[in-house]
Write an enzyme that holds these catalytic residues in place. Structure first.
Site, PDB file in Angstrom:
ATOM      1  N   ARG A  55      26.859  77.977  81.626  1.00  0.00           N
ATOM      2  CA  ARG A  55      25.454  77.625  81.836  1.00  0.00           C
ATOM      3  C   ARG A  55      25.079  77.856  83.306  1.00  0.00           C
ATOM      4  O   ARG A  55      24.022  78.410  83.609  1.00  0.00           O
ATOM      5  CB  ARG A  55      25.223  76.156  81.419  1.00  0.00           C
ATOM      6  CG  ARG A  55      23.780  75.744  81.343  1.00  0.00           C
ATOM      7  CD  ARG A  55      23.588  74.422  80.606  1.00  0.00           C
ATOM      8  NE  ARG A  55      24.110  73.283  81.345  1.00  0.00           N
ATOM      9  CZ  ARG A  55      24.038  72.017  80.913  1.00  0.00           C
ATOM     10  NH1 ARG A  55      23.479  71.728  79.751  1.00  0.00           N
ATOM     11  NH2 ARG A  55      24.528  71.031  81.634  1.00  0.00           N
ATOM     12  N   ARG A 104      10.735  80.621 107.413  1.00  0.00           N
ATOM     13  CA  ARG A 104      10.389  80.143 106.079  1.00  0.00           C
ATOM     14  C   ARG A 104       9.491  81.162 105.395  1.00  0.00           C
ATOM     15  O   ARG A 104       8.496  81.595 105.965  1.00  0.00           O
ATOM     16  CB  ARG A 104       9.661  78.800 106.173  1.00  0.00           C
ATOM     17  CG  ARG A 104       9.234  78.258 104.821  1.00  0.00           C
ATOM     18  CD  ARG A 104       8.479  76.937 104.940  1.00  0.00           C
ATOM     19  NE  ARG A 104       8.025  76.479 103.623  1.00  0.00           N
ATOM     20  CZ  ARG A 104       6.908  76.877 103.027  1.00  0.00           C
ATOM     21  NH1 ARG A 104       6.113  77.738 103.639  1.00  0.00           N
ATOM     22  NH2 ARG A 104       6.581  76.431 101.832  1.00  0.00           N
ATOM     23  N   HIS A 106       8.509  82.380 101.122  1.00  0.00           N
ATOM     24  CA  HIS A 106       8.805  82.124  99.711  1.00  0.00           C
ATOM     25  C   HIS A 106       9.789  83.144  99.123  1.00  0.00           C
ATOM     26  O   HIS A 106      10.696  82.793  98.381  1.00  0.00           O
ATOM     27  CB  HIS A 106       7.526  82.162  98.862  1.00  0.00           C
ATOM     28  CG  HIS A 106       6.663  80.947  99.027  1.00  0.00           C
ATOM     29  ND1 HIS A 106       6.132  80.567 100.228  1.00  0.00           N
ATOM     30  CD2 HIS A 106       6.242  80.027  98.130  1.00  0.00           C
ATOM     31  CE1 HIS A 106       5.416  79.464 100.069  1.00  0.00           C
ATOM     32  NE2 HIS A 106       5.470  79.109  98.793  1.00  0.00           N
ATOM     33  N   LYS A 151      18.594  75.032  84.536  1.00  0.00           N
ATOM     34  CA  LYS A 151      18.867  73.691  85.092  1.00  0.00           C
ATOM     35  C   LYS A 151      18.582  73.730  86.590  1.00  0.00           C
ATOM     36  O   LYS A 151      19.489  73.752  87.431  1.00  0.00           O
ATOM     37  CB  LYS A 151      20.314  73.271  84.767  1.00  0.00           C
ATOM     38  CG  LYS A 151      20.497  71.757  84.694  1.00  0.00           C
ATOM     39  CD  LYS A 151      21.797  71.400  83.997  1.00  0.00           C
ATOM     40  CE  LYS A 151      22.204  69.944  84.187  1.00  0.00           C
ATOM     41  NZ  LYS A 151      21.300  68.930  83.679  1.00  0.00           N
ATOM     42  N   GLU A 183      11.871  67.356  74.888  1.00  0.00           N
ATOM     43  CA  GLU A 183      13.125  66.666  75.210  1.00  0.00           C
ATOM     44  C   GLU A 183      12.777  65.446  76.036  1.00  0.00           C
ATOM     45  O   GLU A 183      11.589  65.121  76.195  1.00  0.00           O
ATOM     46  CB  GLU A 183      14.077  67.603  75.969  1.00  0.00           C
ATOM     47  CG  GLU A 183      13.508  68.112  77.282  1.00  0.00           C
ATOM     48  CD  GLU A 183      14.444  69.066  78.011  1.00  0.00           C
ATOM     49  OE1 GLU A 183      15.660  68.903  77.933  1.00  0.00           O
ATOM     50  OE2 GLU A 183      13.922  69.991  78.670  1.00  0.00           O
ATOM     51  N   LEU A 207      16.121  72.162  78.120  1.00  0.00           N
ATOM     52  CA  LEU A 207      17.472  72.390  78.614  1.00  0.00           C
ATOM     53  C   LEU A 207      18.428  72.046  77.468  1.00  0.00           C
ATOM     54  O   LEU A 207      18.403  70.908  76.978  1.00  0.00           O
ATOM     55  CB  LEU A 207      17.682  71.462  79.820  1.00  0.00           C
ATOM     56  CG  LEU A 207      18.853  71.618  80.767  1.00  0.00           C
ATOM     57  CD1 LEU A 207      20.069  70.878  80.311  1.00  0.00           C
ATOM     58  CD2 LEU A 207      19.179  73.075  81.064  1.00  0.00           C
TER      59      LEU A 207
HETATM   60  N1  PDD Z   1      20.664  65.869  82.804  1.00  0.00           N
HETATM   61  N2  PDD Z   1      17.606  67.840  79.282  1.00  0.00           N
HETATM   62  C1  PDD Z   1      17.378  67.514  80.570  1.00  0.00           C
HETATM   63  C2  PDD Z   1      16.017  67.773  81.147  1.00  0.00           C
HETATM   64  C3  PDD Z   1      18.413  66.946  81.341  1.00  0.00           C
HETATM   65  O1  PDD Z   1      18.192  66.633  82.626  1.00  0.00           O
HETATM   66  C4  PDD Z   1      19.681  66.700  80.727  1.00  0.00           C
HETATM   67  C5  PDD Z   1      20.821  66.083  81.466  1.00  0.00           C
HETATM   68  C6  PDD Z   1      19.856  67.048  79.381  1.00  0.00           C
HETATM   69  C7  PDD Z   1      21.177  66.827  78.669  1.00  0.00           C
HETATM   70  O2  PDD Z   1      22.164  67.725  79.111  1.00  0.00           O
HETATM   71  P1  PDD Z   1      23.725  67.373  79.004  1.00  0.00           P
HETATM   72  O3  PDD Z   1      23.977  66.916  77.622  1.00  0.00           O
HETATM   73  O4  PDD Z   1      24.426  68.668  79.315  1.00  0.00           O
HETATM   74  O5  PDD Z   1      23.996  66.271  80.010  1.00  0.00           O
HETATM   75  C8  PDD Z   1      18.801  67.627  78.699  1.00  0.00           C
HETATM   76  C9  PDD Z   1      21.729  65.385  83.659  1.00  0.00           C
HETATM   77  C10 PDD Z   1      22.605  64.350  83.081  1.00  0.00           C
HETATM   78  C11 PDD Z   1      21.115  65.022  84.985  1.00  0.00           C
HETATM   79  O6  PDD Z   1      20.146  65.663  85.367  1.00  0.00           O
HETATM   80  O7  PDD Z   1      21.606  64.109  85.650  1.00  0.00           O
END
Ligand code: PDD
Length: 293
Positions: A55, A104, A106, A151, A183, A207
């Site tokens: 990922r 700086r 972008h 992420k 989500e 995500l």
């Molecule tokens: N975040 N969706 C979002 C927006 C998230 O931030 C997370 C987890 C998940 C779940 O992903 P996973 O099962 O791989 O932990 C879904 C982590 C825990 C964080 O930002 O701290």
């Protein structure tokens, strides 16, 4: 603010977290220009390290940062961090930003080298009270961008959503876009209706969590019907059960949404099954250093 002296790693150096500093010109600091991972560790075994690193690699490619490490180097860094930390159960935070650059601007700098930061913290099990009674959540419009599958460390919309949850006295904010469930602010969301486990399929709008994958695998291997298809806000509100999943929260039942009970208002029968399957999986697979059952 006092930082713990927990083990950390910055750009090739292992050192206590409270001794590390980065440039004020780091593009992570100025632009939120970077990606991250949160990796759970049980009994010093890193869970699905390669899935997390896959990922990470995909996310780095998506934002045009050259992966600063070969896979075996990531393994070495993470395993050393895990081995030296005092807690057997840990959460490893891993962040790569595009790095520091002047002036700086972008657009990507012509020459820049990524900033790599990792630190370990204790991974507490979810509170018994939350498991037994479930948690409350609010719904909130999803104001994020169109590439939520990345992420990214630029988490402002998630931060504001989570803060709204905290101010409402609840555990999570459930994000709704165009009448559809996306989500949670920091979790994936499942619903149960008539014995079928339903969740939105992976897309650029969310995500895809590693825990999301685990919960689907556990359900399927125990004969629970799983349907990955868009879930409407109406279906969410009318669900028999709603769950949230993440590496740190595992699986929790959402028993109140916007101050209305979900189903009976208590964790449902399918939740209690999946919770047990997850605990068995933790003991027999994660703690044993395996990735799959
Ligand atoms: N975040 N969706 C979002 C927006 C998230 O931030 C997370 C987890 C998940 C779940 O992903 P996973 O099962 O791989 O932990 C879904 C982590 C825990 C964080 O930002 O701290």
């Amino acid at each position: 603010m006092t930082l713990p002296a927990f083990n950390a790693y910055l750009n090739g150096r292992f050192a206590p977290l409270d001794s590390l500093t980065v440039s004020v010109m780091d593009r992570g600091f100025l632009f939120g220009d970077g990606v991250y991972e949160m990796i759970p560790v049980y009994n010093r075994h890193v869970f699905r390290l390669d899935a997390h690193l896959d990922r990470l690699t995909a996310n780095l490619a998506a934002i045009g940062i050259t992966d600063p490490h070969e896979r075996h180097e990531w393994h070495k860094i993470i395993n050393r961090l895990v081995d030296e930390e005092i807690f057997p159960d840990q959460q490893i935070y891993l962040q790569v930003t595009r790095g520091p650059a002047w002036p700086r601007n972008h657009a990507f700098p012509a020459e820049v080298s990524p900033t790599v930061l990792l630190f370990a913290d204790e991974l507490p099990a979810p509170a018994r009270e939350q498991v037994e009674n479930g948690v409350s959540a609010i719904t909130i419009p999803d104001l994020r961008w169109q590439r939520c599958n990345i992420k990214a460390i630029s988490l402002l919309a998630n931060v504001l959503a989570k803060q709204a949850a905290v101010e409402a006295g609840v555990t999570e904010a459930v994000l709704i876009r165009d009448g559809q469930l996306m989500e949670g602010a920091a979790s994936n969301i499942f619903i149960v209706k008539d014995g079928v486990l339903r969740a939105p399929p992976p897309s650029t709008q969310m995500l895809t969590g590693i825990t999301y994958d685990v919960v689907i695998e556990l359900a399927q291997s125990h004969g629970i019907a799983v349907e990955l298809a868009p879930v409407s806000e109406a279906a969410l509100r009318g669900a028999d059960e709603v769950w949230l999943t993440s590496s740190t929260k595992e699986v929790l039942a959402i028993t109140r949404l916007d101050d209305a009970p979900i189903g009976s208002g208590l964790p449902g029968s399918l939740y209690r099954r999946i919770f047990q399957y997850y605990q068995d999986f933790k003991t027999g697979v994660m703690r044993a250093g395996k990735d799959f059952a």
